[in-house]
Design an enzyme around this catalytic site. Structure first.
Site, PDB file in Angstrom:
ATOM      1  N   HIS A 133     -24.587  23.198   2.049  1.00  0.00           N
ATOM      2  CA  HIS A 133     -24.770  23.621   0.665  1.00  0.00           C
ATOM      3  C   HIS A 133     -23.694  24.626   0.299  1.00  0.00           C
ATOM      4  O   HIS A 133     -23.366  25.472   1.135  1.00  0.00           O
ATOM      5  CB  HIS A 133     -26.152  24.273   0.508  1.00  0.00           C
ATOM      6  CG  HIS A 133     -26.422  24.796  -0.856  1.00  0.00           C
ATOM      7  ND1 HIS A 133     -26.686  23.969  -1.925  1.00  0.00           N
ATOM      8  CD2 HIS A 133     -26.441  26.070  -1.330  1.00  0.00           C
ATOM      9  CE1 HIS A 133     -26.880  24.710  -3.000  1.00  0.00           C
ATOM     10  NE2 HIS A 133     -26.740  25.989  -2.669  1.00  0.00           N
TER      11      HIS A 133
ATOM     12  N   CYS B 190       0.817  -1.219   0.000  1.00  0.00           N
ATOM     13  CA  CYS B 190       0.000   0.000   0.000  1.00  0.00           C
ATOM     14  C   CYS B 190       0.852   1.272   0.000  1.00  0.00           C
ATOM     15  O   CYS B 190       0.722   2.118  -0.877  1.00  0.00           O
ATOM     16  CB  CYS B 190      -0.934  -0.022   1.203  1.00  0.00           C
ATOM     17  SG  CYS B 190      -1.844   1.503   1.415  1.00  0.00           S
TER      18      CYS B 190
ATOM     19  N   ALA C 204      -6.648  -2.325   2.012  1.00  0.00           N
ATOM     20  CA  ALA C 204      -5.844  -1.939   3.170  1.00  0.00           C
ATOM     21  C   ALA C 204      -6.703  -1.700   4.412  1.00  0.00           C
ATOM     22  O   ALA C 204      -6.353  -2.139   5.518  1.00  0.00           O
ATOM     23  CB  ALA C 204      -5.053  -0.674   2.836  1.00  0.00           C
TER      24      ALA C 204
END
Ligand code: NAD
Length: 456
Positions: free
Chosen positions: A435, A43, A314
């Site tokens: 928003h 990873c 992972a």
């Protein structure tokens, strides 16, 4: 040499192994971790992290290239050039920072690191060939976290022009042409990046469509974007072998040749069980079988991560690590997760959490909200994709959430949290979503499930 002894031995310092070692150390257990290479595993060293760095680099380059053309933003820019070697050095710097960080965390947790490849002599004895000579370790509990390795095709062994993802992540120059064999996670992530950097990319996929693990609605925006980027996609096609300048493939219309200065083979990964053969553990196909507490068929031997099965991710390994350490410490803990989110870092990105519509079946309803109707998506110039909520028809329980969209990976946590917390569509619809954000599409899909969508 006197054998080393310890209550907990961890084999492999990838995301599963290093998390297990740190957690065991934090719990006051004298812990040894054996790692053949740098800590961080696939990873950090040659997988998730460097590929995300390359994807970012490619996106930046591509953006400037787009802005060098007439564009609605009114920006004028020059044609970009790239020194990929320099970009790769930048990526390597990120990897070094993270792997160095993991080494520091292991030290802070009091974990002893033994460098070398571990091999079981028997269930209580592990041998390691270290640069300083052979070392024997006799632990009370061993956690196997040896991960996975790329699958090699007999007709295209790695080496020379044939690359695994590891070599592709170390290229110093952008290849003129790149054939990607396997249109799954890795192939599409890296294939898209090299296409954005200017390579002529052809994806050769054996299955009937790209990313066969996902349904066609989710993959359609990715296929459309690949087309826009000029990536050729050959489905129902298998790679047969190299030719002088290309790759011979067998497709629905017979044999043809694909231009390929380099061939990237990404046809899956297989568990790395090397060194465990002597134990004769019960297996699930190629994987080591474990129970909900991480125990294998042998007392004192636990296993976590890719070596234990799908999904090979992972974050699954990290979650298993915490449970395995509790088992090693004699505490009762077991796997009771409700979902393992997964993200495909294609363009646009795909996120899945929980059940798909097909998995949920007839008890569920499916509601989606397109980014075409989302203000924030429009303002970043990418309104392709959607958020889709799968909920129980009667109770409203959120069973699954899927989304496809640019930058959507950052909303994955909201989807997983909703499922883990047992949220209903009423909960999602009743939560104030800030928003203007792409996350509002999640709320809108939930509102649709309740029969009163607002913005569609
Ligand atoms: P994959 O399983 O995602 O895709 C492999 C693809 O190769 C499939 O589409 C398959 O049909 C195709 N294929 C198989 N044999 C072939 C052949 N001979 N010719 C042409 N096509 C062929 O595998 P991957 O992309 O190598 O990824 C491996 C693992 O790594 C995955 O299981 C995934 O869990 C993990 N991964 C995760 C991420 C992420 O989370 N973003 C990213 C990369 C990899």
């Amino acid at each position: 040499m006197t054998p080393l002894t310890c209550p907990v031995l961890v084999i492999g310092a990838g995301p599963g192994g290093y998390v297990a070692a740190i957690r065991a150390g934090q719990r006051g257990l004298d812990t040894i971790v054996v790692e053949a290479a740098r800590p961080g595993g696939t990873c950090l060293n040659v997988g998730c992290i460097p590929s995300k760095a390359l994807i970012h680099l490619a996106e930046e380059f591509h953006r400037v290239a787009e802005l060098a053309q007439a564009n609605p933003l009114g920006i004028t820019a020059g044609t970009p050039a790239i020194d990929l070697g320099k970009g790769m050095a930048w990526k390597d710097g990120i990897v070094a920072r993270l792997t160095g960080g993991v080494a520091g965390l292991l030290k802070k947790a009091g974990v002893r690191v033994v460098t070398g490849r571990a091999r079981f002599v028997d269930g209580r004895t592990v041998a390691v060939d270290t640069p300083e000579g052979p070392v024997t370790i006799r632990p009370q509990t061993t956690i196997i976290a040896t991960g996975s390795v790329p699958v090699e095709l007999p007709a295209l062994p790695f080496g020379g022009r044939v690359l695994s993802s590891t070599e592709a992540l170390a290229l110093a120059e952008v290849p003129g042409s790149l054939a990607v064999v396997g249109g799954g996670y890795i192939g599409l992530e890296l294939g898209t990046a090299f296409a954005k950097l200017g390579a002529k990319v052809t994806v050769v996929e054996a299955g009937p469509r790209l990313l066969p693990a996902y349904d066609a609605d989710l993959t359609a925006p990715v296929a459309a974007r690949l087309k826009a980027l000029g990536v050729a996609v050959l489905t129902g096609t298998r790679a047969l072998g190299l030719t002088g300048t290309g790759l011979r493939v067998q497709g629905p219309n017979g044999e043809t040749e694909v231009e390929a200065d380099k061939v990237l083979v990404t046809v899956g990964r297989r568990p790395n069980t090397a060194g465990t053969e002597t134990l004769g553990l019960t297996m699930d196909g190629p994987f080591i079988r474990t129970d909900a507490r991480g125990r294998t068929s042998m007392t004192g031997i636990l296993a976590i991560g890719d070596v234990t099965g799908e999904p090979m991710l992972a974050h699954r390994a990290m979650a298993q690590a915490e449970i395995a350490v509790e088992t090693a410490a004699g505490t009762r803990a077991g796997w009771d997760k409700r979902c393992i989110p997964a993200i495909c870092f294609t363009d646009p990105e795909i996120v899945t959490a929980g059940l798909s519509p097909a998995e949920a079946g007839s008890v569920a309803r499916t509601d989606s909200f397109p980014f075409k109707a989302n203000g924030r998506a429009m303002t970043v110039g990418r309104d392709d994709g959607f958020v889709r909520v799968v909920s129980h028809k009667e109770t409203g329980l959120v069973l699954g959430v899927q989304a496809v969209g640019a930058g959507i990976s950052e909303i994955a946590a909201a989807f997983a949290l909703a499922i883990e917390m047992g949220a209903t569509v009423q909960d999602i619809a009743g939560t104030i979503h800030a928003h203007p954000t792409q996350g509002e599409a999640f709320q809108e899909a939930a509102l649709k499930a309740l029969g009163h969508g607002l913005h569609l």
